[in-house]
Write an enzyme that holds these catalytic residues in place. Sequence first.
Site, PDB file in Angstrom:
ATOM      1  N   HIS A 112       2.462  -4.444   6.614  1.00  0.00           N
ATOM      2  CA  HIS A 112       1.622  -3.185   6.505  1.00  0.00           C
ATOM      3  C   HIS A 112       1.871  -2.565   7.797  1.00  0.00           C
ATOM      4  CE1 HIS A 112      -0.552  -5.029   3.343  1.00  0.00           C
ATOM      5  NE2 HIS A 112       0.513  -6.092   3.425  1.00  0.00           N
ATOM      6  N   HIS A 151       1.251  -1.102  -0.483  1.00  0.00           N
ATOM      7  CA  HIS A 151       0.165  -0.157  -0.128  1.00  0.00           C
ATOM      8  C   HIS A 151       0.620   1.169   0.032  1.00  0.00           C
ATOM      9  CE1 HIS A 151      -3.994  -2.200   1.370  1.00  0.00           C
ATOM     10  NE2 HIS A 151      -3.669  -2.488   0.102  1.00  0.00           N
ATOM     11  N   GLU A 198       0.619  -5.271  10.355  1.00  0.00           N
ATOM     12  CA  GLU A 198       0.327  -4.325  10.792  1.00  0.00           C
ATOM     13  C   GLU A 198       0.525  -3.184  11.887  1.00  0.00           C
ATOM     14  OE1 GLU A 198      -1.682  -2.016   8.619  1.00  0.00           O
ATOM     15  OE2 GLU A 198      -3.018  -4.589   8.224  1.00  0.00           O
TER      16      GLU A 198
END
Length: 408
Positions: free
Chosen positions: A316, A170, A375
């Site tokens: 991420h 991302h 994350e």
Amino acid sequence: MRMEEYVATHGDTYGSIARSAQIGVRELACANPQRPADEPIRAGELLYVPVMPARKRIYVVQPGDALAAIAEWFGCTASRLRALNPHLSLEAAEPAPGTRIALPAAAAGRIVLPSSAYGPDRVAADLKRLARAFPFIKTAAIGSSVMGKPILAAGIGDGPFRWHVNAAMHANEWITSLIAMRFLEDYGRACRRKTQIGGFDAADLYKRTTLWVVPMVNPDGVELVQEGLRPEHPLSARIGRWNRGSASFRNWKANARGVDLNDQFPAGWEEERRRRAVYGPAPRDYGGEAPLSEPEAAALAAFTEAHSFDAVIALHTQGEEIYWNYGGLEPPESKAWAHRLGLASGYRPLELTGSDAGYKDWFIAKYRRPGFTVEAGCGRNPLPLSDFEEMYDDCLRLLTEALDLSPG
């Protein structure tokens, strides 16, 4: 602490200013709470720079020390140490025990330096430097992005258990590239020095595992987030329209065609498309016209298939969580491994439902092997550079724990 005023010039970043002042980025950010640390610096902005008292870094030679070994330990060369220490005779074989040696500043031996402009060019340059500094690190291009930028990989280790880590899938999570690259550097240095990393013997991890890292899956998207949309960009009109005319790309997760790469993998792709209900190019959540339609996702899938990895981690941001399951297809050890990763990092293992088409999902579904989405950090993407050191410390412990999970 005394502060000096500094007027920014074109091209300044927190990293470049901090390096010039010989301070950390965190200190610079804390000295300037009036502005977001992740916001690009404009020429003419007034910043406050802490002035640190000058202190030399000194090493006292121990019995049995060799100058070359001292230089290697501190990430420089013997000639550099001699240049900093004129009292070291060129004729003398080795400095006597008790000799004081001035060392380069702490950052002088560091290759991967935090910067708010850590984009694809920096990744490419740093990978070349890492390969020169640590010849046992292998590098390769696994494919190209929509705009033709190379998608690069680096491998370290000679063991039978094959780990893979990828980052910056991302675009506005580009800080994960810094984490991955810093880990490669620290692991390489620990292997060369035969020391520990994250509490584990680096040479032992090297013998037991082979690790391949893809530090920036989405180079085109990262450039948009960091630099904005340049008028000469070949897709300028379309990208501007997809971004609803905004000059800010802070919320952009997609690649240059407006496709969210972590919704691109053939694992419940149709279900994820219905769930997202985004049917055209957008800053996020559009899974493309078909699975693996985008060159970045296709390259990562082909690389994974070619190496048949035993386990994978997708880095991420944000949330400090570890996702370890997919539709009951994960192997029995996945939950226990996630628990160990959580204990090492302080992140919370979470059994995730209602999510498909991600890289981790596809890996688990295809291979029935352990796959994890990590994350890192907490806050709102893109996370500020001032969070990097704390995030890296968490991820260093998580990644070394992962390597130790490898059988053997």
